[in-house]
Design a protein around this motif. Structure first.
Motif, PDB file in Angstrom:
ATOM      1  N   ALA A 284     -48.841 -90.732   9.598  1.00 33.29           N
ATOM      2  CA  ALA A 284     -49.383 -90.123  10.672  1.00 33.29           C
ATOM      3  C   ALA A 284     -50.288 -88.918  10.176  1.00 33.29           C
ATOM      4  O   ALA A 284     -50.182 -88.397   9.075  1.00 33.29           O
ATOM      5  N   ILE A 285     -51.260 -88.791  11.266  1.00 32.79           N
ATOM      6  CA  ILE A 285     -52.068 -87.339  11.171  1.00 32.79           C
ATOM      7  C   ILE A 285     -51.362 -86.355  12.193  1.00 32.79           C
ATOM      8  O   ILE A 285     -51.310 -86.892  13.348  1.00 32.79           O
ATOM      9  N   ILE A 286     -51.408 -85.226  11.736  1.00 30.82           N
ATOM     10  CA  ILE A 286     -50.945 -84.230  12.732  1.00 30.82           C
ATOM     11  C   ILE A 286     -52.245 -83.359  12.971  1.00 30.82           C
ATOM     12  O   ILE A 286     -52.914 -82.959  12.018  1.00 30.82           O
ATOM     13  N   CYS A 287     -52.674 -83.119  14.192  1.00 26.86           N
ATOM     14  CA  CYS A 287     -53.819 -82.465  14.420  1.00 26.86           C
ATOM     15  C   CYS A 287     -53.600 -81.219  15.507  1.00 26.86           C
ATOM     16  O   CYS A 287     -52.292 -81.077  16.033  1.00 26.86           O
ATOM     17  N   GLN A 288     -54.456 -80.475  15.814  1.00 29.87           N
ATOM     18  CA  GLN A 288     -54.197 -79.233  16.594  1.00 29.87           C
ATOM     19  C   GLN A 288     -54.771 -79.435  18.111  1.00 29.87           C
ATOM     20  O   GLN A 288     -54.324 -78.583  18.720  1.00 29.87           O
TER      21      GLN A 288
ATOM     22  N   LEU B  30     -54.103 -94.908   4.587  1.00 35.59           N
ATOM     23  CA  LEU B  30     -55.105 -95.007   5.741  1.00 35.59           C
ATOM     24  C   LEU B  30     -55.129 -93.802   6.742  1.00 35.59           C
ATOM     25  O   LEU B  30     -56.256 -93.687   7.289  1.00 35.59           O
ATOM     26  N   ALA B  31     -54.273 -93.123   6.920  1.00 37.30           N
ATOM     27  CA  ALA B  31     -54.097 -91.802   7.587  1.00 37.30           C
ATOM     28  C   ALA B  31     -55.075 -90.704   6.774  1.00 37.30           C
ATOM     29  O   ALA B  31     -55.889 -90.150   7.526  1.00 37.30           O
ATOM     30  N   LEU B  32     -54.884 -90.759   5.498  1.00 35.31           N
ATOM     31  CA  LEU B  32     -55.859 -89.823   4.723  1.00 35.31           C
ATOM     32  C   LEU B  32     -57.365 -90.276   4.889  1.00 35.31           C
ATOM     33  O   LEU B  32     -58.289 -89.500   5.135  1.00 35.31           O
ATOM     34  N   LEU B  33     -57.514 -91.685   4.629  1.00 34.68           N
ATOM     35  CA  LEU B  33     -58.895 -92.078   4.949  1.00 34.68           C
ATOM     36  C   LEU B  33     -59.414 -91.709   5.946  1.00 34.68           C
ATOM     37  O   LEU B  33     -60.631 -91.304   6.257  1.00 34.68           O
TER      38      LEU B  33
ATOM     39  N   THR C 248     -54.214 -89.467  -2.917  1.00 38.08           N
ATOM     40  CA  THR C 248     -54.716 -88.175  -2.516  1.00 38.08           C
ATOM     41  C   THR C 248     -56.489 -88.424  -2.967  1.00 38.08           C
ATOM     42  O   THR C 248     -57.472 -88.079  -2.109  1.00 38.08           O
ATOM     43  N   ALA C 249     -56.658 -88.415  -4.380  1.00 35.23           N
ATOM     44  CA  ALA C 249     -58.071 -88.387  -4.717  1.00 35.23           C
ATOM     45  C   ALA C 249     -58.746 -89.829  -4.300  1.00 35.23           C
ATOM     46  O   ALA C 249     -60.169 -89.754  -3.830  1.00 35.23           O
ATOM     47  N   HIS C 250     -57.920 -90.655  -4.112  1.00 34.00           N
ATOM     48  CA  HIS C 250     -58.476 -92.269  -3.770  1.00 34.00           C
ATOM     49  C   HIS C 250     -59.241 -92.129  -2.317  1.00 34.00           C
ATOM     50  O   HIS C 250     -60.161 -92.581  -2.312  1.00 34.00           O
ATOM     51  N   SER C 251     -58.668 -91.278  -1.608  1.00 32.04           N
ATOM     52  CA  SER C 251     -59.013 -91.089  -0.329  1.00 32.04           C
ATOM     53  C   SER C 251     -60.250 -90.728  -0.146  1.00 32.04           C
ATOM     54  O   SER C 251     -61.050 -90.832   0.635  1.00 32.04           O
ATOM     55  N   LEU C 252     -60.486 -89.672  -1.027  1.00 30.65           N
ATOM     56  CA  LEU C 252     -61.879 -89.076  -1.200  1.00 30.65           C
ATOM     57  C   LEU C 252     -63.001 -90.012  -1.412  1.00 30.65           C
ATOM     58  O   LEU C 252     -64.064 -90.181  -1.179  1.00 30.65           O
ATOM     59  N   VAL C 253     -62.648 -90.720  -2.807  1.00 27.22           N
ATOM     60  CA  VAL C 253     -63.712 -91.779  -3.455  1.00 27.22           C
ATOM     61  C   VAL C 253     -64.028 -92.736  -2.252  1.00 27.22           C
ATOM     62  O   VAL C 253     -64.949 -93.217  -2.398  1.00 27.22           O
ATOM     63  N   TRP C 254     -62.947 -93.040  -1.610  1.00 24.82           N
ATOM     64  CA  TRP C 254     -63.377 -94.505  -0.736  1.00 24.82           C
ATOM     65  C   TRP C 254     -64.046 -93.829   0.552  1.00 24.82           C
ATOM     66  O   TRP C 254     -64.753 -94.838   1.271  1.00 24.82           O
TER      67      TRP C 254
ATOM     68  N   LEU D 255     -65.027 -74.027   5.402  1.00 20.72           N
ATOM     69  CA  LEU D 255     -64.325 -75.123   4.766  1.00 20.72           C
ATOM     70  C   LEU D 255     -63.146 -75.813   5.736  1.00 20.72           C
ATOM     71  O   LEU D 255     -62.544 -75.109   6.443  1.00 20.72           O
ATOM     72  N   LYS D 256     -63.136 -77.211   5.957  1.00 21.06           N
ATOM     73  CA  LYS D 256     -62.093 -77.757   6.393  1.00 21.06           C
ATOM     74  C   LYS D 256     -60.948 -77.714   5.658  1.00 21.06           C
ATOM     75  O   LYS D 256     -61.270 -77.854   4.438  1.00 21.06           O
ATOM     76  N   VAL D 257     -59.941 -77.866   6.008  1.00 28.31           N
ATOM     77  CA  VAL D 257     -58.758 -77.919   5.225  1.00 28.31           C
ATOM     78  C   VAL D 257     -57.615 -79.216   5.761  1.00 28.31           C
ATOM     79  O   VAL D 257     -57.355 -79.253   6.926  1.00 28.31           O
ATOM     80  N   ILE D 258     -57.552 -80.173   4.805  1.00 24.58           N
ATOM     81  CA  ILE D 258     -56.621 -81.342   5.412  1.00 24.58           C
ATOM     82  C   ILE D 258     -55.644 -81.466   4.233  1.00 24.58           C
ATOM     83  O   ILE D 258     -55.718 -81.426   3.185  1.00 24.58           O
ATOM     84  N   TYR D 259     -54.356 -81.121   4.738  1.00 27.00           N
ATOM     85  CA  TYR D 259     -53.072 -81.162   3.659  1.00 27.00           C
ATOM     86  C   TYR D 259     -52.882 -82.579   3.723  1.00 27.00           C
ATOM     87  O   TYR D 259     -52.534 -83.154   4.652  1.00 27.00           O
ATOM     88  N   ASP D 260     -52.714 -83.015   2.334  1.00 29.85           N
ATOM     89  CA  ASP D 260     -51.779 -84.302   2.104  1.00 29.85           C
ATOM     90  C   ASP D 260     -50.373 -83.736   2.298  1.00 29.85           C
ATOM     91  O   ASP D 260     -49.749 -83.174   1.151  1.00 29.85           O
TER      92      ASP D 260
END
Ligand code: T4K
Length: 385
Positions: A210-214, A79-82, A104-110, A167-172
């Motif tokens: 969790a999501i870590i942001c800046q 859910l955090a990736l989504l 990882t890939a599922h979060s993109l497809v969703w 481009l954005k970068v989201i690290y799993d």
């Protein structure tokens, strides 16, 4: 009437004596009696969720422990990736690795995004920056690399490409709890980084993430998104989701943090023992350091090469025959699952390194309660091939 079945059966220790079976991992749990006072507080306050006191304390404690500025707790890593993708309004195509857990890939497809698979580096098994540029199209909006097994990606090279192409970068970063490079927490890289606190992870809250942001503004948007988009009782600013961590998980996480250092220290010992005992076995390669100044030893992958007397799969089976449940993370590759196989980037010729790794890697059991005797049993079976 049939009893409800679990979503996916795990090999239950109940089927044979617990001390005989060794799983790839076992959750590290704080002593139960230490958790009771936390439960008492929840029972007294009747605050079960929606950003209660434990949720707030746990976010602050994690920021401090991990050395990050802003962190938003979630129900789980997926859910955090989504939500991370929603937070940055990512669309179109995202470059990612086939060598990861399917989430990882599922979060993109969703999110209606097309995953574009790029091959991995043979030493780190992380997304190979040298191969990213060739996969960028006019539709590409982001890169989603994975710090696989807690080994840091080449964050500088990835950021350089992202900056050049806007481009954005989201690290799993599901595997990267507590990992540090020379510049501090690896979680501070990219626009966002996503952790998992699943039962099988180095640090667990049963389920969690969790999501870590800046910056505070992004944290606020993430907090809205994980609470249906609510800003206040009558204002909804986005089509958010319910991603909130409950008070029981947050309270448990707070307690778990008090015990994480001892867990990590034991993992480091086990890692060192495996390396020492496997060093001279022809055909067995252990993965080397990949820029981590502080490692978390979340997995112990070995590569079973052609010089080894039996194949990786035969070794996997041999372990199972002896009640040792090593795992072939990550086989099959995400790109080999039927739902992804049709993508042009999923072709085998595009991903030779990932394919070779998926055929060779076996993750040996590593968890704080693994005894020296268990380790001897495991390496003994390898040495005996
Ligand atoms: N991104 C990456 C890179 C990930 O690796 C993951 C999760 C995610 C994203 C998504 O994060 P979450 O949404 O899960 O927070 C496991 C985990 O279910 C999964 O969380 C994890 N990655 C993946 C790598 O491994 P399985 O199918 O291997 O789990 P399972 O149930 O076979 O467990 C492995 C062993 O662990 C069992 O044989 C025994 C032990 N175990 C497991 C559980 C669940 C326990 O002792 N107790 C337990 O409660 O996927």
């Amino acid at each position: 009437m049939n009893a409800a079945l679990p979503l996916r059966a795990i090999e239950s220790p109940i089927e044979s004596p617990i001390d005989e079976r060794i799983y790839v991992t076992q959750p590290h749990l704080a002593p139960l009696e230490e958790f009771i006072p936390y439960l008492q507080q929840i029972w007294d306050s009747k605050v079960l969720t929606n950003g209660g006191p434990f949720h707030q304390q746990f976010e602050a404690a994690l920021c401090k422990y991990l050395g990050v500025k802003h962190l938003a707790l979630f129900t789980n890593g997926t859910l955090a990736l989504l939500t991370a993708l929603q937070a940055l309004r990512v669309t179109g195509e995202v470059i990612t690795t086939p060598y990861s857990f399917v989430a990882t890939a599922h979060s993109l497809v969703w999110n209606g995004i097309k995953p574009v698979f790029v091959d991995v580096d043979p030493d780190t098994l992380n997304l190979d920056p040298a191969k990213i540029e060739a996969a960028i199209t006019s539709q590409t909006t982001a890169i989603m690399p994975v710090h696989c097994y807690g080994k840091p990606c080449d964050v500088d090279a990835i950021q350089k490409i992202a900056d050049n192409y806007n481009l954005k970068v989201i690290y799993d970063a599901a595997h990267a709890f507590g990992v540090q490079t020379d510049t501090g927490s690896v979680l501070e890289h990219g626009d966002l980084a996503v952790l998992s606190f699943h039962a099988t992870k180095v640090f667990n809250t049963f389920e969690g993430g969790a999501i870590i942001c800046q910056d505070a503004k992004t944290k606020q948007r993430i907090d809205h998104l994980k609470n249906f988009g609510f800003v206040d009782e009558t204002t909804v600013v986005a089509s958010g989701i319910n991603g909130k961590m409950s008070e029981i998980n947050a309270a448990f996480g707070l307690l778990q943090l008090q015990h994480i250092d001892e867990a990590l220290a034991r993992r480091a010992q086990i890692d060192a023992m495996y390396r020492e005992r496997l060093r001279d076995i022809p055909g067995i390669r252990c993965m080397q350091k990949a820029g981590e100044k502080v490692a978390n030893h979340s997995y112990f992958p070995i590569l079973v090469g052609p010089e080894f007397p039996i194949s990786r799969d035969a070794l996997y089976q041999k372990f199972r025959d002896h009640d040792i449940y090593a795992r072939r993370y990550f086989y099959p590759l995400i790109s080999d699952f039927p739902i992804y196989r049709g993508l042009p980037s999923a072709h085998r010729e595009n991903l030779p390194i990932a394919h070779a790794a998926a055929q060779q890697v076996l993750c040996l059991p590593i968890f704080p309660a693994l005894t020296d005797g268990m380790l001897e049993r495991i390496v003994g079976l390898i040495a005996d091939c």
